[in-house]
Write a protein that holds these residues in place. Sequence first.
Motif, PDB file in Angstrom:
ATOM      1  N   SER A  51       0.849  -1.194   0.000  1.00 25.21           N
ATOM      2  CA  SER A  51       0.000   0.000   0.000  1.00 25.21           C
ATOM      3  C   SER A  51       0.878   1.235   0.000  1.00 25.21           C
ATOM      4  CB  SER A  51      -0.913   0.003   1.222  1.00 25.21           C
ATOM      5  OG  SER A  51      -0.153   0.277   2.392  1.00 25.21           O
ATOM      6  N   LEU A  52       0.286   2.365  -0.370  1.00 25.81           N
ATOM      7  CA  LEU A  52       1.044   3.611  -0.404  1.00 25.81           C
ATOM      8  C   LEU A  52       1.531   3.985   0.989  1.00 25.81           C
ATOM      9  CD1 LEU A  52       2.043   5.801  -2.280  1.00 25.81           C
ATOM     10  CD2 LEU A  52      -0.098   7.029  -1.938  1.00 25.81           C
ATOM     11  N   GLY A  53       0.715   3.705   2.028  1.00 20.03           N
ATOM     12  CA  GLY A  53       1.149   3.982   3.392  1.00 20.03           C
ATOM     13  C   GLY A  53       2.380   3.183   3.760  1.00 20.03           C
ATOM     14  N   GLU A  54       2.424   1.914   3.347  1.00 12.74           N
ATOM     15  CA  GLU A  54       3.597   1.080   3.622  1.00 12.74           C
ATOM     16  C   GLU A  54       4.817   1.579   2.856  1.00 12.74           C
ATOM     17  OE1 GLU A  54       1.278  -3.156   4.399  1.00 12.74           O
ATOM     18  OE2 GLU A  54       1.783  -2.532   2.353  1.00 12.74           O
ATOM     19  N   ILE A  55       4.607   2.028   1.621  1.00 11.23           N
ATOM     20  CA  ILE A  55       5.725   2.550   0.825  1.00 11.23           C
ATOM     21  C   ILE A  55       6.303   3.804   1.467  1.00 11.23           C
ATOM     22  CG2 ILE A  55       6.294   3.646  -1.386  1.00 11.23           C
ATOM     23  CD1 ILE A  55       4.292   1.711  -2.687  1.00 11.23           C
ATOM     24  N   VAL A  56       5.426   4.704   1.930  1.00 15.24           N
ATOM     25  CA  VAL A  56       5.889   5.928   2.585  1.00 15.24           C
ATOM     26  C   VAL A  56       6.726   5.592   3.816  1.00 15.24           C
ATOM     27  CG1 VAL A  56       5.139   7.955   3.882  1.00 15.24           C
ATOM     28  CG2 VAL A  56       4.058   7.410   1.698  1.00 15.24           C
ATOM     29  N   ALA A  57       6.248   4.626   4.621  1.00 14.99           N
ATOM     30  CA  ALA A  57       6.993   4.234   5.815  1.00 14.99           C
ATOM     31  C   ALA A  57       8.350   3.648   5.439  1.00 14.99           C
ATOM     32  CB  ALA A  57       6.179   3.230   6.625  1.00 14.99           C
ATOM     33  N   ASN A  58       8.407   2.817   4.384  1.00 13.00           N
ATOM     34  CA  ASN A  58       9.676   2.223   3.944  1.00 13.00           C
ATOM     35  C   ASN A  58      10.661   3.286   3.475  1.00 13.00           C
ATOM     36  OD1 ASN A  58       8.846  -0.375   4.477  1.00 13.00           O
ATOM     37  ND2 ASN A  58       8.119  -0.758   2.381  1.00 13.00           N
ATOM     38  N   VAL A  59      10.163   4.237   2.660  1.00 10.09           N
ATOM     39  CA  VAL A  59      11.047   5.282   2.132  1.00 10.09           C
ATOM     40  C   VAL A  59      11.583   6.148   3.259  1.00 10.09           C
ATOM     41  CG1 VAL A  59      11.112   7.365   0.698  1.00 10.09           C
ATOM     42  CG2 VAL A  59       9.993   5.302  -0.156  1.00 10.09           C
ATOM     43  N   ASN A  60      10.744   6.479   4.212  1.00 13.25           N
ATOM     44  CA  ASN A  60      11.216   7.258   5.367  1.00 13.25           C
ATOM     45  C   ASN A  60      12.316   6.514   6.110  1.00 13.25           C
ATOM     46  OD1 ASN A  60       9.925   9.913   6.120  1.00 13.25           O
ATOM     47  ND2 ASN A  60       8.089   8.764   5.592  1.00 13.25           N
ATOM     48  N   ARG A  61      12.130   5.216   6.293  1.00 13.88           N
ATOM     49  CA  ARG A  61      13.100   4.428   7.045  1.00 13.88           C
ATOM     50  C   ARG A  61      14.396   4.244   6.256  1.00 13.88           C
ATOM     51  NH1 ARG A  61       9.952   0.806   7.913  1.00 13.88           N
ATOM     52  NH2 ARG A  61      10.451  -0.635   6.206  1.00 13.88           N
ATOM     53  N   GLN A  62      14.297   3.896   4.982  1.00 11.29           N
ATOM     54  CA  GLN A  62      15.478   3.608   4.176  1.00 11.29           C
ATOM     55  C   GLN A  62      16.340   4.831   3.922  1.00 11.29           C
ATOM     56  OE1 GLN A  62      13.737   1.863   0.718  1.00 11.29           O
ATOM     57  NE2 GLN A  62      13.185  -0.071   1.756  1.00 11.29           N
ATOM     58  N   HIS A  63      15.682   5.995   3.759  1.00  7.96           N
ATOM     59  CA  HIS A  63      16.423   7.215   3.424  1.00  7.96           C
ATOM     60  C   HIS A  63      16.592   8.133   4.635  1.00  7.96           C
ATOM     61  CE1 HIS A  63      16.455   6.450  -0.935  1.00  7.96           C
ATOM     62  NE2 HIS A  63      15.297   5.865  -0.725  1.00  7.96           N
ATOM     63  N   ASN A  64      16.196   7.645   5.789  1.00  9.85           N
ATOM     64  CA  ASN A  64      16.369   8.392   7.028  1.00  9.85           C
ATOM     65  C   ASN A  64      15.775   9.796   6.924  1.00  9.85           C
ATOM     66  OD1 ASN A  64      17.190   8.638   9.704  1.00  9.85           O
ATOM     67  ND2 ASN A  64      19.211   9.457   9.156  1.00  9.85           N
ATOM     68  N   LEU A  65      14.569   9.865   6.337  1.00  9.10           N
ATOM     69  CA  LEU A  65      13.890  11.148   6.207  1.00  9.10           C
ATOM     70  C   LEU A  65      13.256  11.535   7.526  1.00  9.10           C
ATOM     71  CD1 LEU A  65      12.127  10.586   2.773  1.00  9.10           C
ATOM     72  CD2 LEU A  65      14.300  11.727   3.208  1.00  9.10           C
ATOM     73  N   ARG A  66      13.161  12.801   7.762  1.00 12.58           N
ATOM     74  CA  ARG A  66      12.572  13.296   9.005  1.00 12.58           C
ATOM     75  C   ARG A  66      11.104  13.668   8.783  1.00 12.58           C
ATOM     76  NH1 ARG A  66      17.270  17.390  11.405  1.00 12.58           N
ATOM     77  NH2 ARG A  66      18.917  15.795  11.608  1.00 12.58           N
TER      78      ARG A  66
END
Length: 563
Positions: A499-514
């Motif tokens: 899901s898009l929510g899961e993708i957003v969480a993954n991208v935040n985690r992988q790229h260390n976004l704040r």
Amino acid sequence: MPERVDVAVIGGGPGGSACATLLADRGLRVVLLERARFPREHVGESLLPASIPVLEQIGAMPAIESAGFVVKRGATLVWGKDPEPWSWYFADDPGQRPTSFQVVRSEFDHILLKNAAEHGVDVREEHQVLDIRSDADRVTGLTYRHAGETGEIACRFLVDASGQAALLSRKLSLHRWDEHFKNLAVYGYYRDAAHLDPPNHGNIFIESYEHGWLWKIPLHTGASSVGAVVDKEIGQRGLRELGPRGFLEAQVALAPHTRALLDGATLVDEPSIERDWSYTSTRFAGDGYVLVGDAACFVDPLFSSGVHLALGSATLAANYVQSALEQPQTREQAAQLYESLYRKQYDYFHVTAQLFYGTNRSADSYFWEARRILGDGDATPREAFVRVVSGQPPQGYERAVIEHGELPMEIESEVRLRDERAERRRRATEAITSEPGALFRAVPSLPRHVRLEQRRALAGANFQQAFQLVVRSGGQSSEPYPVTAVMAACIGQMDGRASLGEIVANVNRQHNLRGEQGLRTIIERDLPPLINAGLIDVAARSVGRNDPCPCGSGKKYKRCHGR
């Protein structure tokens, strides 16, 4: 010793003046050589709204607005199945500026040339370019004549904006005549002509008739530009028999609506003739040079695209020249991108004009029968149309053609299919954006014909590496759709399972976004237009594998996004 400059520009028309202005604004030493003394006569008075942003960018709009040019809201035509005039307005096209101008080219071009001088361009009128110099395959300068004397200029880059003279294209044997639009134009200026009724009084009026079509353009001087576009061979024969004035008057007499507008009007001077017609060049840019406007290509004037193509290519050329000078190692890639972007604009008008000619059924004659067949080289009519519209539903003039002309069956079915797909995408976008949180529960994926690529793209004033979505169909690629690096990171994980929510969480985690909420805000802003354009597909998470897919494809979910 030759005089040395950064950039030499040949030609002071709209393309040359705009490109020179943009380059001078970036700190380059630019000299512009123009053969004539301005103001000088030139055909092509009707501007498109898409040209206005370039005129604003170079700072010419205040002078243009104060010149008192006629305001143009669209076009009125006698074309297609209906023998009565019908109108199309810029305001009908979403996102389009609602007005443009009918300009006197001698005055308009002079405004742009003076504007270039005010921006630091070394403008030299009555300088005729005699030859373009090169060292091996690289263009290095030019020779010119002024007041009986010859001179030489060495430059780091040369911009050929010499118009239909196409000096460099002819010198390098790049010039190719168009096999479809074998026409010529005869035009002149009438005094005391009547105009269309409001709100169409500032429109260009186009009337098809037995031997071709006529234009009538109202000008702020009180005159009207009137021209006839006819088959080249038939026109040359008629000119020999009747002369320019007799020939133009004979064509007007055959077109009842134009004839009524000119009843009592006076043709003030001997008409002019434009014999050299549509053409293109096999290459638009090379080592040390770039072709701008008509120097690269010219398409039939049906859509008043000449100035628009000149100004559009001028901005692209200025960016290309700057990139090539600052990053010589990227010059070849930047040249390819310049040609790709400019040729895309040219192809749009070229194929749309073919579509217009091929759908007119107002007259049965040699002129129209010879132009019934659509296509572009080896492409079928459908392939040419699909390539130009790049998967989007027809708008503007194309929509007007569909409504008023008679389309070949294969194109008409393609149009209906694309409209249906666009409506399904619109409903899918509306469904997942109307309910809070629904967007992030949706399962996105890339359609099979869409690719995420990293390639050189126009970014600001330079050609730089960027992420883009590219539609590939039938061996052709659409004009790329740029996306940000953050959006590209999300798109890279859209596999039809998460899901898009899961993708957003993954991208935040992988790229260390704040801040996940910041990325969600970006997604809410940037993703719906991609879905609406058919570049991203979405499906609801709760859909069963045997249920219809919510994207509107008509397939079961398990065979579409659930695969």
